[in-house]
Write a protein that holds these residues in place. Structure first.
Motif, PDB file in Angstrom:
ATOM      1  N   VAL A   1       0.735  -0.965   0.030  1.00 42.84           N
ATOM      2  CA  VAL A   1       0.043  -0.036  -0.183  1.00 42.84           C
ATOM      3  C   VAL A   1       0.925   1.410   0.177  1.00 42.84           C
ATOM      4  O   VAL A   1       0.580   2.372  -0.763  1.00 42.84           O
ATOM      5  CB  VAL A   1      -0.891   0.018   1.075  1.00 42.84           C
ATOM      6  N   GLN A   2       2.126   1.137   0.612  1.00 43.88           N
ATOM      7  CA  GLN A   2       2.891   2.337   0.783  1.00 43.88           C
ATOM      8  C   GLN A   2       3.371   2.669  -0.711  1.00 43.88           C
ATOM      9  O   GLN A   2       3.547   3.684  -1.307  1.00 43.88           O
ATOM     10  CB  GLN A   2       4.060   2.114   1.766  1.00 43.88           C
TER      11      GLN A   2
ATOM     12  N   LYS B   1       1.047   9.217  -5.742  1.00 37.41           N
ATOM     13  CA  LYS B   1       1.439  10.604  -5.637  1.00 37.41           C
ATOM     14  C   LYS B   1       2.027  10.992  -6.921  1.00 37.41           C
ATOM     15  O   LYS B   1       1.829  12.401  -7.328  1.00 37.41           O
ATOM     16  CB  LYS B   1       1.939  10.819  -4.315  1.00 37.41           C
TER      17      LYS B   1
ATOM     18  N   GLN C   1       0.714   4.319  -2.751  1.00 36.96           N
ATOM     19  CA  GLN C   1       0.480   5.377  -2.300  1.00 36.96           C
ATOM     20  C   GLN C   1       1.357   6.634  -3.087  1.00 36.96           C
ATOM     21  O   GLN C   1       1.395   7.683  -3.413  1.00 36.96           O
ATOM     22  CB  GLN C   1       0.334   5.606  -0.750  1.00 36.96           C
ATOM     23  N   ASP C   2       2.677   5.975  -2.871  1.00 31.13           N
ATOM     24  CA  ASP C   2       3.890   6.932  -3.447  1.00 31.13           C
ATOM     25  C   ASP C   2       3.630   6.929  -4.937  1.00 31.13           C
ATOM     26  O   ASP C   2       3.689   7.875  -5.446  1.00 31.13           O
ATOM     27  CB  ASP C   2       5.123   6.252  -3.094  1.00 31.13           C
TER      28      ASP C   2
END
Length: 521
Positions: A279-280, A287, A283-284
Motif C-alpha cells: 500500500v505504501q 502521488k 500510495q507513493d
C-alpha cells in the motif's frame, strides 16, 4: 468413648509404615542390582581366566622353565601340564558362569581359581613376574563382587599357597630362591592390609548403594503418587465435562490459542506488513502519477487555449522521466495483487481463529473435515514451518455429524504433536521433516491420517499415550493432555476410533469418524 487411636492409626505409625515400605522396595531394588553386578562380574572373570590360560600356554611355549637354571632347580612344566592345570582352573569357572551366573558357588570357585593363577604364571615366567602384584591385583578384582566372603575365600587360598607352594617352589612366590619366615610374614601382612582396605571399600559401596536405592524408591513412590493423583484429576475432569462439557472444551480450545498466540500473531503480522509495504508503494506511485497528470493537464489547457505549450510540455516530460512510468505500469498491478493476497491471508487466519474459538452448539452439526484441517494447519503453522513442510491429500469426503470446535481441537493436537516430534528429530541437523495430512472416505466413515517422520513413539510408552497428563516432552513443552483430549473427543464424544502406527522415523495417527451417528453423545 472412642479415642483417636481407636479410629485411625497415629501419624507416627503411618510414617513408620511408609518408611518400612520404602525400605523394602529399596532392598528389592538393591538385591536385583546386586545380582546383575555379580552376573556381569562372573562373565568378566570367565573371560579373564580364558585369557590367563592363553598367556600360560604362550609362556610354556616361548619362555622355557629352564629360565630358573642357575638360580634354583626348576620344576619342568610342559604345555600338556599347563593345559591340564589351566583347564582345571578355567573349565569349572566358565561352566558355573554359564550355568549359574550370580550364584555363590560361582563366586567362590572364581576366587579359588583366581588366586591359584599367579603361582603358575610366575613359575612359567621364570620368576620374571612380580607374584605380590599379581596376587594383590587378583584380590582387588575379586572386590568387584562386593561380597566380603569371597575375599575371605581368596585369602584362605593365598595362605594355603604361601605355606604349601612356598615349600615346593619358593621362586613361584617371591621370584627368589630363598624362603624364610620374614618373607612369608611380609607377604601375609600385605594381604591382610589389602583385605582390610577392600572390605572397608565394599562396606562403603554397599552403604552408598543402599542410600541410592532408597532415593530411587522414594522417587518411584512419588511418581506413583503423582500418577494416581493425575488419574483422580482426570476422573474429576471427566465428571465435570458431563453437564458443562461444552464450556470445558471451549476453555481447552482457548488455552490452545493462548499457547499458540505468539505464533498466530507472527502469522498475522507477516501479511499485514506485506499489505503495508504494498500500500505504501501504491500510495507513493499514485502521488507521482497525480503530479504527472497535473503536468499533462497544463499541456492540455495550453493546447486548447492556443497558448505556447513548450514550457508545459517540457515540464510534463521531465515529470514522466523522473516518474519512470514503465516501471510503475509493470509493478502497480503486482503491488495491488500482493496487497490483496496479504489481506486474504489475514482473513483466512481470522476466519480460522473464529471457527476454532466459536462455542459449539449443543446439538451436533455437519462438519466439513477438509475445511477443518485447512483451518487447523493455518492456526498451527508457526509450530511446524521452521522444521517441516506440510503435504495435504484431501479427498472427496462427505461431512460428518459432530461438534466442529472439538474436532478442531483434536486435529490441532495431532498436528502440533507431529511438529514437536519432527523438531526433536531434526534438531541441530539442518534438515526439514515432512507432515502428511490425508483424508478419505471409508464406507460409512471418514478417515483422517496425520503422518510425520519424527522420532516415533517408544514401545514402552505406546500403551500410555492417551493417558491424561502423561507426556514424554520436557517440562514446559507439553502438558500431557493433548492426546487424551483427542481420544475423548474422537472416541468418547463422536463414537470414532483413534490409533497410532509408529516405527522409528515414522508415525501415523489415524482418526476414523462415522459420517452419521445420532446415538452418540
Amino acid at each position: 468413648m472412642v479415642t483417636q487411636g481407636d479410629s485411625a492409626p497415629p501419624a507416627e505409625a503411618k510414617e513408620t509404615g511408609e518408611r518400612a515400605a520404602l525400605q523394602r522396595a529399596a532392598a528389592l531394588q538393591l538385591d536385583e542390582r546386586r545380582v546383575e553386578i555379580r552376573r556381569e562380574t562372573d562373565r568378566l572373570f570367565a573371560a579373564l581366566h580364558l585369557a590367563c590360560g592363553a598367556v600360560a600356554v604362550a609362556l610354556a611355549l616361548f619362555v622355557a622353565p629352564d629360565e630358573w637354571v642357575g638360580r634354583i632347580p626348576a620344576l619342568p612344566i610342559g604345555v600338556g601340564a599347563v593345559l591340564l592345570y589351566g583347564g582345571a582352573l578355567c573349565l569349572p569357572v566358565c561352566l558355573l558362569a554359564w550355568l549359574r551366573p550370580g550364584g555363590a558357588p560361582t563366586r567362590h570357585a572364581v576366587a579359588v581359581a583366581q588366586m591359584l593363577w599367579p603361582g603358575l604364571l610366575v613359575h612359567l615366567a621364570g620368576g620374571r613376574l612380580d607374584p605380590h602384584l599379581l596376587a594383590f591385583a587378583s584380590l582387588a578384582l575379586l572386590a568387584l563382587y562386593r561380597d566380603g566372603r569371597v575375599l575371605l575365600t581368596a585369602t584362605a587360598v593365598v595362605l594355603a599357597d604361601l605355606i604349601c607352594g612356598g615349600r615346593l617352589a619358593p621362586g613361584a612366590l617371591h621370584g627368589i630362591a630363598d624362603f624364610d619366615g620374614r618373607g612369608l610374614a611380609a607377604y601375609a601382612f600385605g594381604v591382610a592390609v589389602l583385605d582390610a582396605a577392600l572390605l572397608f571399600s565394599i562396606a562403603d559401596a554397599r552403604r552408598r548403594a543402599q542410600a541410592r536405592a532408597l532415593e530411587r524408591a522414594e522417587v518411584a513412590a512419588w511418581v506413583a503418587h503423582l500418577e494416581q493423583r493425575a488419574a483422580e484429576l482426570a476422573k474429576e475432569l471427566a465428571a465435570a465435562r458431563g453437564p458443562t462439557g461444552s464450556g470445558v472444551q471451549q476453555a481447552q480450545r482457548l488455552e490452545s490459542i493462548g499457547r499458540l498466540a505468539a505464533g498466530i500473531a507472527h502469522e498475522i503480522n507477516t501479511p499485514v506488513q506485506f499489505v503495508s509495504d504494498s500500500v505504501q508503494f501504491v500510495q507513493d506511485a499514485v502521488k507521482d502519477l497525480l503530479a504527472l497528470i497535473g503536468e499533462l493537464g497544463a499541456v492540455r489547457r495550453a493546447v486548447l487555449e492556443r497558448a505556447p505549450a513548450d514550457a508545459a510540455a517540457r515540464a510534463a516530460a521531465a515529470a514522466e522521466e523522473s516518474l519512470d512510468l514503465p516501471y510503475l505500469v509493470e509493478n502497480l498491478p503486482k503491488a495491488l495483487a500482493r496487497a490483496l493476497e496479504g489481506l486474504g491471508r489475514v482473513a483466512t487466519i481470522a476466519r480460522s481463529m473464529k471457527e476454532f474459538t466459536h462455542p459449539d452448539p449443543k446439538e451436533k452439526e455437519l462438519v466439513d473435515l477438509n475445511r477443518s484441517i485447512q483451518s487447523t494447519l493455518t492456526i498451527a503453522r508457526n509450530e511446524y514451518k521452521y522444521v517441516a513442510d506440510v503435504e495435504t491429500d484431501l479427498g472427496a469426503i462427505p461431512p460428518v455429524l459432530g461438534h466442529a470446535g472439538e474436532l478442531y481441537q483434536a486435529l490441532l493436537n495431532l498436528v502440533v504433536n507431529a511438529a514437536h516430534a519432527i523438531g526433536d528429530a531434526v534438531r541441530g541437523s539442518g534438515r526439514r521433516g515432512r507432515i502428511r495430512v490425508r483424508t478419505r472416505a471409508d464406507g460409512d466413515a471418514v478417515v483422517v491420517s496425520v503422518s510425520d517422520d519424527g522420532t516415533g513413539i517408544p514401545d514402552e510408552v505406546r500403551d500410555r499415550v492417551f493417558e491424561p497428563f502423561f507426556t514424554t516432552k520436557e517440562v514446559g513443552r507439553g502438558t500431557g493432555q493433548g492426546l487424551a483430549i483427542a481420544h475423548t473427543v474422537v472416541v468418547g464424544k463422536h463414537g470414532g476410533e483413534i490409533t497410532f502406527d509408529s516405527v522409528p522415523g515414522n508415525t501415523t495417527a489415524r482418526v476414523r469418524l462415522p459420517i452419521s451417528l445420532p446415538a452418540c453423545r
